[in-house]
Design an enzyme around this catalytic site. Structure first.
Site, PDB file in Angstrom:
ATOM      1  N   TYR A  58     -17.456  -8.586 -11.601  1.00  0.00           N
ATOM      2  CA  TYR A  58     -17.359  -8.484 -10.138  1.00  0.00           C
ATOM      3  C   TYR A  58     -16.790  -9.804  -9.632  1.00  0.00           C
ATOM      4  CZ  TYR A  58     -18.903  -6.137  -5.811  1.00  0.00           C
ATOM      5  OH  TYR A  58     -18.964  -5.471  -4.624  1.00  0.00           O
ATOM      6  N   GLU A  60     -15.305 -10.596  -6.137  1.00  0.00           N
ATOM      7  CA  GLU A  60     -14.849 -10.580  -4.744  1.00  0.00           C
ATOM      8  C   GLU A  60     -14.262 -11.939  -4.363  1.00  0.00           C
ATOM      9  OE1 GLU A  60     -17.421  -7.531  -2.046  1.00  0.00           O
ATOM     10  OE2 GLU A  60     -18.407  -9.397  -2.630  1.00  0.00           O
ATOM     11  N   ASP A 204       8.474   0.123   1.464  1.00  0.00           N
ATOM     12  CA  ASP A 204       7.593   0.807   0.515  1.00  0.00           C
ATOM     13  C   ASP A 204       8.439   1.120  -0.712  1.00  0.00           C
ATOM     14  OD1 ASP A 204       5.953   2.420  -0.970  1.00  0.00           O
ATOM     15  OD2 ASP A 204       5.167   3.528   0.745  1.00  0.00           O
ATOM     16  N   THR A 230       3.601   0.300  -6.026  1.00  0.00           N
ATOM     17  CA  THR A 230       2.635   0.638  -7.058  1.00  0.00           C
ATOM     18  C   THR A 230       3.040  -0.064  -8.347  1.00  0.00           C
ATOM     19  OG1 THR A 230       3.917   2.626  -7.566  1.00  0.00           O
ATOM     20  CG2 THR A 230       2.025   2.885  -6.111  1.00  0.00           C
ATOM     21  N   LYS A 233       4.353   4.173 -12.308  1.00  0.00           N
ATOM     22  CA  LYS A 233       5.715   4.716 -12.193  1.00  0.00           C
ATOM     23  C   LYS A 233       6.645   3.991 -13.163  1.00  0.00           C
ATOM     24  CE  LYS A 233       5.101   6.307  -7.405  1.00  0.00           C
ATOM     25  NZ  LYS A 233       3.833   5.671  -7.024  1.00  0.00           N
ATOM     26  N   ARG A 239      -2.376   2.244 -13.107  1.00  0.00           N
ATOM     27  CA  ARG A 239      -2.364   2.795 -11.750  1.00  0.00           C
ATOM     28  C   ARG A 239      -2.960   1.760 -10.806  1.00  0.00           C
ATOM     29  NH1 ARG A 239      -0.719   7.617 -11.230  1.00  0.00           N
ATOM     30  NH2 ARG A 239      -1.540   7.708  -9.108  1.00  0.00           N
TER      31      ARG A 239
END
Length: 410
Positions: A58, A60, A204, A230, A233, A239
């Site tokens: 974790y 953050e 985008d 992303t 692709k 992903r």
């Protein structure tokens, strides 16, 4: 034994039910034609990072400013990913924490806009993404979207109309990018229009960013204020999403990602992104990206010869959109018949009327090693599937083709 199958054997000892599911998916990917434009096969190295102990961490915050202890290696992983992304795309700043492309778009809007602001983006009926103003999505609920489209005759973006709409509506931001536009956007024209009306320009680039990395497509980075993308692709990463921008937007973007729109980053995914960026910086990936485009053009030409109506008359990228109506079937019907033959793709909006076409891409089959000769064979299988061929026979032919190009060598 393959490095891909070893973890599955370990899983089978503990949870055979889930092992069967994963093995089934592995077999599905290895025995059919994977032509979904948004999918690809990652490398074994990327999969290794995804399954690493960083999945337990974790973290953050950002490197050097975490809200949890024990982040020294998490910091290193993220720093490596950021530096590789900046170098790969020539960007002053990169944020690699977004969990998805949609999360990256949300953060870009949060950094630049306020609820109620006007945004000019490609209409969904012309190929815009859900985050470009769909009423079912946060974008359409929080902002006032105006949609631009394409010329009905050519399928190409109507830049004169984009300019007229920009001057009429004075948007706070203009978004260029699409999920089904197979040509390169003219980023310099979008930049000029944005400057004329004092708008931010958001690119985008989720679909073309891998081609950009390989030098097979123009880069939006010199023109856009913010680039969202992303990492799967064509880029062949895990992903996830990322954001590129100039230094003047760096703090706004980072705060928009954390703490405004996301909590803890997925550190195993960030490590896998770093691996993918490193792979994309090499000459092998450059060759791959250009082969993806060559295969896209070859497949589009072969489909056209088989009777499909190809939107825009071809493609500049991995992506092809086509109308199967000349073969007597609509997009949904074509997808169903092709799926029965082991050929997996999507439907998409067409730039005219209300009918839907098909959307496919050449990234995954190029990763498998297929070339222009195989694109011709794929087009033959398409035509057979949609003109009365026997599905079992076609599926056998598909398997015969794919077995020579196994993903991961298994």
């Amino acid at each position: 034994m393959s490095v891909i199958t070893q973890p599955l054997d370990l899983l089978r000892q503990q949870d055979p039910q889930m092992a069967d599911v994963l093995d089934g998916e592995r077999q599905r990917q290895a025995t059919g034609l994977q032509l979904i434009a948004a999918e690809n096969f990652t490398s074994a190295a990327v999969l290794t990072a995804l399954g690493s102990e960083l999945a337990n961490k974790y973290a953050e915050g950002y490197p050097g400013a975490r809200h949890h202890g024990g982040c020294e290696y998490a910091d290193l992983a993220e720093q490596i990913a950021v530096e590789r992304a900046r170098a790969l795309f020539g960007a002053e700043h990169a944020n690699v924490q977004p969990h998805s492309g949609s999360a990256a778009v949300l953060a870009a809007y949060a950094a630049l806009l306020r609820p109620g602001d006007t945004v000019l983006a490609m209409a969904l009926t012309s190929g815009g993404h859900l985050t470009h103003g769909s009423p079912a999505n946060f974008s359409g609920r929080w902002f006032d979207f105006v949609g631009y489209g394409v010329d009905a005759a050519t399928g190409l973006i109507d830049y004169a109309r984009v300019q007229r709409l920009a001057h009429e509506h004075r948007p706070k931001a203009i978004v260029c990018g699409s999920i089904s536009y197979p040509r390169h956007p003219e980023y310099s024209v979008f930049r000029e229009i944005a400057d004329e009306v004092g708008a931010f320009l958001i690119a985008d680039a989720s679909h073309p960013i891998g081609l950009v990395a390989g030098g097979a497509a123009p880069s939006p980075v010199p023109y856009a204020d913010i680039v969202v993308a992303t990492t799967h692709k064509v880029l062949r990463g895990p992903r996830g999403g990322m954001i590129l921008c100039g230094s003047e937007f760096a703090e706004r973007i980072d705060r928009a990602v954390f703490p405004f729109t996301q909590g803890g980053p997925q550190m195993h995914s960030i490590a896998a992104k770093a691996v993918a960026f490193g792979e994309a910086a090499g000459p092998a990936f450059t060759s791959y990206a250009h082969r993806v485009v060559a295969n896209g053009r070859a497949l589009a030409d072969a489909l056209a010869a088989g009777g499909f109506a190809i939107t825009t008359g071809g493609t500049d990228t991995h992506l092809i959109t086509a109308d199967p109506a000349p073969l007597g079937v609509d997009g949904a019907g074509a997808r169903g018949r092709l799926a029965a033959a082991g050929i997996v793709l999507d439907t998409c909006a067409l730039p005219y009327g209300d009918q839907r076409g098909i959307r496919l891409g050449t990234a995954a089959v190029t990763t498998q090693g297929m070339g222009e000769a195989e694109m011709g064979r794929i087009a033959e299988l398409f035509t057979a599937a949609l003109t009365g061929g026997e599905p079992t026979k076609i599926r056998s032919d598909v398997n015969e083709l794919v077995v020579s190009f196994p993903p991961y060598g298994v």
